[in-house]
Design an enzyme around this catalytic site. Structure first.
Site, PDB file in Angstrom:
ATOM      1  N   ARG A  26       0.800  -1.202   0.000  1.00  0.00           N
ATOM      2  CA  ARG A  26       0.000   0.000   0.000  1.00  0.00           C
ATOM      3  C   ARG A  26       0.851   1.279   0.000  1.00  0.00           C
ATOM      4  O   ARG A  26       1.806   1.399  -0.774  1.00  0.00           O
ATOM      5  CB  ARG A  26      -1.021  -0.057   1.147  1.00  0.00           C
ATOM      6  N   ASP A 155      -2.702  12.203   9.638  1.00  0.00           N
ATOM      7  CA  ASP A 155      -4.087  12.053   9.196  1.00  0.00           C
ATOM      8  C   ASP A 155      -4.739  13.423   9.295  1.00  0.00           C
ATOM      9  O   ASP A 155      -4.522  14.139  10.286  1.00  0.00           O
ATOM     10  CB  ASP A 155      -4.826  11.051  10.086  1.00  0.00           C
ATOM     11  N   TYR A 169      -7.958   6.275  18.048  1.00  0.00           N
ATOM     12  CA  TYR A 169      -7.126   6.532  16.871  1.00  0.00           C
ATOM     13  C   TYR A 169      -6.888   8.027  16.706  1.00  0.00           C
ATOM     14  O   TYR A 169      -5.756   8.472  16.467  1.00  0.00           O
ATOM     15  CB  TYR A 169      -7.791   5.961  15.619  1.00  0.00           C
TER      16      TYR A 169
END
Length: 268
Positions: A26, A155, A169
């Site tokens: 990935r 993120d 998370y």
């Protein structure tokens, strides 16, 4: 032919070295391939994906001999000082130096509030905050010797836009984001530290517990100003830019097609 071969071998021995955690597949693999294409020697780290890591290394070594190797380790190794020192020894044994450390390995799954447990906390904080910090600390002398850099995969949800249902998370990635900014100060002027914050640059695998149906996928596309899902190569391009941007530190680049401009925390 011998002179050409010798020259190529000498150039390879002078090439910078990049380690990418969680890079057998990935996004991590895309970073490895892009770095290798730019002349880097690469260290592919994996835990469970040994077959994929070996296949990737074989492909890269076929195009440029002795330019790729693998390291197999559970990042929980950072919890044991002796094991962490051995991991550092193994990393340095690969090519004798380290110029770029990329923190890519990450666990990602929902933790619905009301059902959060210690195991989830420990696992998500280990991969997304604790391991990057302690690995950076352990490798600091070698990165400093090369005037190298650290690049973290973060993120867009780690910056004031939490992902609903993913509290642990979100917290762990926010901690990692603060690590980037803190270490940019702590490690200056010898080591630069930056981050890349993906949006939707790859969809969950269709056979995973995070798989999305076609309606969910279309909803995601509709939420992105660029009206398309990004690619792992978009992330790799930004990582390579930061690896070479020698007057940039403490910065976090969002690579999300503009999604963070319109995003409120939600599930898809």
């Amino acid at each position: 032919m011998n002179q050409i071969s010798t020259d190529a071998s000498s150039m390879n021995q002078l090439a910078p070295v990049m380690l990418v955690t969680g890079s057998a597949k990935r996004i991590g693999a895309a970073i490895i391939r892009a770095a290798h294409s730019q002349g880097y020697r690469v260290i592919i780290h994996c835990h469970h994906s040994e077959h994929e890591a070996n296949a990737l290394a074989d492909t890269l070594n076929h195009s440029r001999p002795n330019s790729a190797t693998i390291i197999i380790a559970d990042l929980a190794i950072v919890n044991n000082d002796a094991d962490l020192r051995q991991l550092v020894t193994n990393i340095l044994a690969a090519f004798g130096q380290l110029d770029v450390l990329v923190h890519n390995a990450s666990r990602f799954y929902p933790t619905p509030f009301g059902y959060i447990n210690h195991a989830q906390w420990d696992e998500l904080f280990l991969s997304n905050a604790k391991a990057p910090l302690l690995l950076s600390q352990a490798l600091m002398p070698y990165l400093k010797a090369q005037r190298g850099c650290i690049i973290s995969l973060l993120d867009i949800h780690a910056d004031n836009k939490p992902f609903s249902g993913y509290t642990v998370y979100n917290m762990a990635k926010a901690a990692h984001r603060m690590m980037v900014q803190s270490l940019a100060l702590e490690m200056a002027p010898y080591v630069r530290v930056n981050g890349v914050a993906p949006g939707v640059n790859i969809l969950p695998e269709s056979d995973s517990d995070q798989a999305l149906d076609l309606v969910q996928q279309q909803n995601i596309v509709n939420s992105i100003p660029m009206q398309r899902v990004g690619t792992p190569d978009n992330i790799a391009h930004s990582v390579l830019y930061l690896a070479q941007a020698n007057y940039v530190t403490g910065e976090i680049i969002s690579v999300d097609g503009g999604r963070s401009l319109t995003l409120a925390g939600h599930n898809c």
